[in-house]
Enzyme design. Structure first.
Site, PDB file in Angstrom:
ATOM      1  N   GLU A 298       0.815  -1.206   0.000  1.00 20.48           N
ATOM      2  CA  GLU A 298       0.000   0.000   0.000  1.00 20.48           C
ATOM      3  C   GLU A 298       0.854   1.265   0.000  1.00 20.48           C
ATOM      4  O   GLU A 298       0.572   2.217  -0.728  1.00 20.48           O
ATOM      5  CB  GLU A 298      -0.933   0.014   1.209  1.00 20.48           C
ATOM      6  CG  GLU A 298      -1.677   1.323   1.297  1.00 20.48           C
ATOM      7  CD  GLU A 298      -3.031   1.212   1.962  1.00 20.48           C
ATOM      8  OE1 GLU A 298      -3.531   0.092   2.103  1.00 20.48           O
ATOM      9  OE2 GLU A 298      -3.566   2.257   2.328  1.00 20.48           O
ATOM     10  N   ASP A 302       0.750   4.109  -2.924  1.00 17.57           N
ATOM     11  CA  ASP A 302       0.425   5.503  -2.625  1.00 17.57           C
ATOM     12  C   ASP A 302       1.523   6.459  -3.078  1.00 17.57           C
ATOM     13  O   ASP A 302       1.243   7.464  -3.729  1.00 17.57           O
ATOM     14  CB  ASP A 302       0.204   5.677  -1.109  1.00 17.57           C
ATOM     15  CG  ASP A 302      -1.015   4.915  -0.605  1.00 17.57           C
ATOM     16  OD1 ASP A 302      -1.783   4.402  -1.447  1.00 17.57           O
ATOM     17  OD2 ASP A 302      -1.186   4.839   0.619  1.00 17.57           O
ATOM     18  N   SER A 494      -7.855   2.498  -2.179  1.00 17.40           N
ATOM     19  CA  SER A 494      -6.534   2.953  -1.728  1.00 17.40           C
ATOM     20  C   SER A 494      -5.767   3.570  -2.880  1.00 17.40           C
ATOM     21  O   SER A 494      -4.864   4.375  -2.665  1.00 17.40           O
ATOM     22  CB  SER A 494      -5.653   1.814  -1.242  1.00 17.40           C
ATOM     23  OG  SER A 494      -6.326   0.825  -0.635  1.00 17.40           O
TER      24      SER A 494
END
Ligand SMILES: *[C@@H]1O[C@H](CO)[C@@H](O)[C@H](O)[C@H]1NC(C)=O
Ligand SMILES: *[C@@H]1O[C@H](CO)[C@@H](O)[C@H](O)[C@H]1NC(C)=O
Ligand SMILES: *[C@@H]1O[C@H](CO)[C@@H](O)[C@H](O)[C@H]1NC(C)=O
Ligand SMILES: *[C@@H]1O[C@H](CO)[C@@H](O)[C@H](O)[C@H]1NC(C)=O
Ligand SMILES: *[C@@H]1O[C@H](CO)[C@@H](O)[C@H](O)[C@H]1NC(C)=O
Ligand SMILES: *[C@@H]1O[C@H](CO)[C@@H](O)[C@H](O)[C@H]1NC(C)=O
Ligand SMILES: *[C@@H]1O[C@H](CO)[C@@H](O)[C@H](O)[C@H]1NC(C)=O
Ligand SMILES: *[C@@H]1O[C@H](CO)[C@@H](O)[C@H](O)[C@H]1NC(C)=O
Length: 577
Positions: A298, A302, A494
């Site tokens: 993640e 990002d 996300s």
């Protein structure tokens, strides 16, 4: 945070005793009560004092975020926000006196800059005395995680008006659980088909055919009309990504990603900020290990997409330590347990509120924060990956009513919640988190859009609630991310939040070039003036809780919000020249 805590807990009835119940909850079904923690177990209590001028703060937030208000963009300084959230001196005195009675002098606690929060580490036995309660160890049935909580606590009656909330007490959420899931769809990227282009019929945008198989920076720029724009590195602009626990952003992976998708950024670095990493315990996070085997999927997703999309805008990765659920060795009666640092979001918030120079745009997966909003920061959150909710969605108050479960903090009206789309032309992706908050009333800027949607629902459908989620959306599938040395395909909201944040950072770049202020809290702008700069998503739905969820329709809907960004149009709307 404070609002969240207060609202998640049921209001308690006043009693006549000297100590009366402050909050009481029925724990969610999936938490099972185990034994008692050893009396030496350390809890870090956070005590939220009543903010004396909360209403004024909210009014400031609305005014400086509303494009039609004369104060638009006139953000508050750190000091001005602190003045507004500062507790009344009477509250400070009453709480100090109470703690001092229990042998806790002021030197034992740490205060937030505005003194509205107080943090103190004490043995659970003392917390039980202070709060007239008994803590237990609770186990989460699905994950096996443990927390130490109580279902009710009391305070001397005269303190109820001075203290809004004390945690950890009654919050049973797994804070880490708010992090959106990553859908690993394991597409074989080498077979991505690169021939030709496709036309997005609705917006007229021309998009490479390969974007059907793998979303790259170039695909997002094509989808969101930002191919021709070149950003610059301006000191007033910045973009931040938050990471928690073991979610580490790997620089080698970032360089591989840049090499493939953004070669001009090769060799550039983000600023790393560690929060709360005073512990020796690496598993509590907050550090910056660069061993590629510790890269977080993640965190990599990002930073690669948010920073890649907005390059060369200054980028910061915040890594916050603190692991809410922990495995206590209590089963064997072992009392040498680690301190349970519980609320990593609170630590992050403390850090942000105590600093002057914050990035103008921050994409994260936790927490609400209207204080930061009034200071002119755009906060974006993914809306969750479970459609309208996971599982049976029965309420935990004994009535077993079916109720959708929107995720927090996306449900907080003071942040911008980003849902997900897929396909070309874009549709709501089936897992896009959406619905209506069960706790927060609808903010006024949503009235028109949300009422219109509710009016279009077939009669009797889901008994609609108030504050609609999400606000906007962005692509949520098949992002081509470099992870532990290889390209991987990752999706989820996300991915949507950092993608939308990247576009917001580009808009801020354009605004600064035109001598304007950066955008701040986005929603009042998006629901009115900004509407014409969004691609309305009109198909797809977000099933969950054994239902089909909500349909994406013309205008706002609880699957894709107002739609996805059209950078070029938004820029032209914002900069009239
Ligand atoms: C995706 O799935 C593959 C194969 O199952 C696995 O090797 C890889 O670690 C997974 N990646 C993520 C990010 O979970
Ligand atoms: C990186 O981590 C792996 C797995 O924990 C370990 O085997 C390896 O020795 C580490 N490499 C370095 C350079 O520390
Ligand atoms: C942006 O400018 C700052 C300050 O001059 C500098 O430290 C930073 O490295 C620059 N970043 C990029 C990506 O050029
Ligand atoms: C208690 O836990 C500590 C840390 O996990 C461990 O080192 C120690 O051996 C344990 N003691 C007993 C009696 O289990
Ligand atoms: C829904 O119910 C209202 C009154 O309860 C009625 O006026 C309206 O026509 C109904 N709409 C539909 C689409 O059936
Ligand atoms: C979604 O659309 C389908 C098909 O048009 C319709 O049957 C259904 O009632 C709609 N659902 C909602 C919640 O509006
Ligand atoms: C892209 O933005 C420009 C303005 O910068 C606008 O003229 C154009 O119509 C937009 N293109 C699409 C496909 O929306
Ligand atoms: C930008 O500045 C101009 C001139 O001060 C103003 O008219 C306009 O409303 C500003 N736009 C935004 C989005 O702040």
């Amino acid at each position: 945070m404070k609002l969240w805590a207060a609202l998640l807990s049921l209001a308690a009835s006043g009693a006549l005793a000297v100590n009366s119940i402050k909050e009481t909850v029925i724990p969610p079904r999936e938490w099972i009560r185990n034994g008692r923690p050893p009396s030496s177990h350390v809890v870090q209590l956070r005590i939220g004092l009543r903010q004396a001028n909360f209403d004024a703060l909210e009014r400031h937030l609305y005014e400086v975020s509303d494009p039609s208000h004369r104060r638009y963009g006139d953000y508050l300084s750190k000091g001005a926000v602190e003045d507004l959230v500062a507790p009344h001196p009477e509250s400070l005195a009453a709480v100090d006196a109470w703690l001092s009675c229990h042998g806790l002098p002021e030197s034992d606690y740490v205060r937030s800059p505005a003194k509205d929060w107080l943090t103190i580490k004490i043995p659970v036995s003392l917390a039980e005395e202070l709060l007239d309660t008994k803590y237990h160890v609770w186990r989460h049935t699905h994950s096996g995680e443990y927390i130490v909580r109580t279902t009710s606590y009391s305070l001397p009656s005269h303190l109820h008006d001075h203290i809004d909330v004390i945690q950890p007490t009654t919050i049973f959420s797994r804070t880490i659980g708010f992090r959106s899931t990553i859908h690993n769809i394991s597409v074989s990227l080498s077979t991505a088909n690169a021939d030709g282009t496709i036309r997005n019929l609705d917006s007229g945008a021309i998009i490479d055919n390969s974007c059907k198989y793998a979303i790259t920076l170039n695909c997002l720029k094509q989808l969101y009309n930002a191919t021709t724009y070149t950003a610059t590195n301006q000191s007033e602009n910045g973009i931040g990504i938050t990471g928690y626990l073991e979610q580490y952003a790997n620089i080698q992976d970032l360089q591989s990603f840049y090499g493939e998708q953004q070669p001009v950024a090769l060799g550039s670095q983000f600023e790393f900020v560690s929060i709360n990493a005073h512990t020796q315990d690496a598993y509590e996070g907050g550090q910056n290990p660069q061993n590629i085997s510790q890269a977080g999927a993640e965190a990599n997703l990002d930073v690669q997409f948010a920073f890649g999309l907005s390059f060369p805008i200054q980028s910061t990765f915040y890594s916050t330590a603190g692991r809410p659920p922990f495995i206590p060795p209590y089963q064997s009666g072992n009392a040498s347990a680690p301190a349970n640092t519980n609320e990593p979001y609170g630590e992050w918030l403390d850090h942000m509120l105590s600093h002057n120079d914050l990035p103008a745009t921050i994409s994260t997966s936790y927490g609400d924060n209207e204080d930061t909003g009034a200071r002119g920061i755009s906060l974006l959150f993914s809306s969750g990956d479970s459609g309208v909710g996971n599982g049976e969605c029965l309420t935990n108050d004994g009535t077993q009513v079916k109720r959708f479960v929107p995720s927090f903090p996306a449900s907080c009206p003071y942040v911008t919640a980003v849902g997900g789309t897929s396909g070309i032309p874009e549709q709501a992706v089936f897992f896009s988190g959406g619905g209506f908050s069960n706790y927060f009333p609808r903010p006024k800027w949503q009235d028109k859009s949300v009422k219109k949607y509710l009016a279009s629902l077939p009669n009797g459908t889901y008994e609609g609630l108030y504050n609609g989620i999400p606000d906007v959306s962005a692509y949520a599938e098949s992002y081509r991310v470099w992870y532990r040395g290889i390209p991987t395909s990752i999706g989820g909201t996300s991915a949507s939040a950092p993608a939308f944040a990247g576009i917001v950072a580009l808009l801020n770049d354009a605004l600064l070039k035109a001598s304007n202020r950066t955008l701040g809290f986005l929603n009042p702008l998006l629901y009115e003036k900004g509407l014409a700069g969004l691609n309305d998503i009109k198909s797809g739905n977000n099933p969950g809780c054994g239902t089909d969820g909500f349909n994406a329709t013309e205008g706002w809907d609880p699957a894709t919000g107002l739609g996805t960004p059209n950078f070029g149009k938004l820029k032209d709307l914002l900069i009239d020249c």
